[in-house]
Write a protein that holds these residues in place. Sequence first.
Motif, short mmCIF file in Angstrom:
data_model
loop_
_atom_site.label_atom_id
_atom_site.label_comp_id
_atom_site.label_asym_id
_atom_site.label_seq_id
_atom_site.Cartn_x
_atom_site.Cartn_y
_atom_site.Cartn_z
N LEU A 152 14.74 49.94 -15.39
CA LEU A 152 14.63 51.08 -16.31
C LEU A 152 14.30 52.38 -15.58
O LEU A 152 13.74 53.31 -16.17
CB LEU A 152 13.57 50.80 -17.39
CG LEU A 152 13.78 49.57 -18.26
CD1 LEU A 152 12.66 49.45 -19.29
CD2 LEU A 152 15.14 49.61 -18.98
N ALA A 153 14.66 52.44 -14.31
CA ALA A 153 14.35 53.64 -13.52
C ALA A 153 15.05 54.87 -14.09
O ALA A 153 14.44 55.95 -14.17
CB ALA A 153 14.77 53.42 -12.06
N PRO B 117 16.90 63.22 -30.41
CA PRO B 117 15.69 63.99 -30.09
C PRO B 117 14.92 63.43 -28.89
O PRO B 117 14.41 64.19 -28.06
CB PRO B 117 14.86 63.90 -31.37
CG PRO B 117 15.88 63.71 -32.45
CD PRO B 117 16.92 62.83 -31.84
N ALA B 118 14.87 62.10 -28.78
CA ALA B 118 14.20 61.48 -27.63
C ALA B 118 14.98 61.76 -26.34
O ALA B 118 14.37 61.98 -25.28
CB ALA B 118 14.06 59.98 -27.86
N MET B 119 16.30 61.76 -26.43
CA MET B 119 17.12 62.10 -25.27
C MET B 119 16.88 63.54 -24.84
O MET B 119 16.79 63.84 -23.65
CB MET B 119 18.61 61.88 -25.60
CG MET B 119 19.00 60.44 -25.85
SD MET B 119 20.62 60.27 -26.65
CE MET B 119 21.71 61.01 -25.43
N THR C 219 5.33 59.21 -25.99
CA THR C 219 4.97 57.80 -26.15
C THR C 219 5.89 57.15 -27.18
O THR C 219 6.09 57.68 -28.28
CB THR C 219 3.51 57.67 -26.61
OG1 THR C 219 2.66 58.31 -25.66
CG2 THR C 219 3.12 56.21 -26.75
N GLY C 220 6.45 56.02 -26.81
CA GLY C 220 7.33 55.29 -27.70
C GLY C 220 8.80 55.62 -27.55
O GLY C 220 9.66 54.91 -28.11
N ASP C 221 9.13 56.68 -26.79
CA ASP C 221 10.54 57.06 -26.64
C ASP C 221 11.35 55.98 -25.92
O ASP C 221 12.49 55.69 -26.30
CB ASP C 221 10.65 58.39 -25.88
CG ASP C 221 10.38 59.59 -26.76
OD1 ASP C 221 10.28 59.41 -27.99
OD2 ASP C 221 10.28 60.71 -26.23
N VAL C 222 10.78 55.42 -24.86
CA VAL C 222 11.50 54.40 -24.10
C VAL C 222 11.72 53.16 -24.97
O VAL C 222 12.81 52.58 -24.99
CB VAL C 222 10.74 54.03 -22.81
CG1 VAL C 222 11.36 52.81 -22.14
CG2 VAL C 222 10.74 55.21 -21.84
N ASP C 223 10.70 52.76 -25.69
CA ASP C 223 10.84 51.60 -26.59
C ASP C 223 11.88 51.87 -27.66
O ASP C 223 12.66 50.99 -28.03
CB ASP C 223 9.50 51.26 -27.23
CG ASP C 223 8.49 50.70 -26.23
OD1 ASP C 223 8.95 50.15 -25.21
OD2 ASP C 223 7.28 50.82 -26.47
#
Length: 213
Positions: free
Chosen positions: A124-125, A149-151, A158-162
Amino acid sequence: MAILAGDYLLARASICLARLRNVDVVECMSTVIEHLVRGEVLQIKDSRTGVADIEGYLRKNFYKTASLMANSCKSAALLGGGNVSPEVVNAAYIYGKHVGVAFQLIDDALDFEGSAASLGKPALADLNAGLSTAPVLFAAECHGPELIPAMARKFKETGDVDLALRCINEADGVRRTKKLAAIHAEKGDGRSGDRFGAEPVQRFARSPGVPRG
């Protein structure tokens, strides 16, 4: 130091190219440098917005990865001398182009499936670096309102990757990335009916006087 090392390697590569005394090959490989710069500019633009589309992403990957493979294959064919037909030169270029695109797509997929030991870098680098690679872009086609929006903020909250991982899983982003890579691989070896398939390259490789090492 890294920049200086890169400049030194580029200078040495330029000397080696000049020693070939083949203007066509020098021009061909010089194009790679131009494309690398174009690719970096496109990546900088994407990094400012955080959002790209799959077509723009593939274009950037061509400039940064596939162009090197395509023009290297073309140069190898050009170095075959006057007996190499334009058909073979074009086939070599197309082969390298599609293999290069497939290579980068598989690298994108492995970032979500591999381990640090197998990849040589943390899993996930790309995602943790804020990069929206092919699996993310495919997921955005289905989950745009929540994922874009997360992109745009490069997965920093916090929580964007999940969230991204969930969207990729639900949209089958990794499988779709692999499927696109397989399509490009088939185009490279001629199975898709590409105008310039691999057959001319294979004939060239079997021809007398071509090293087999």
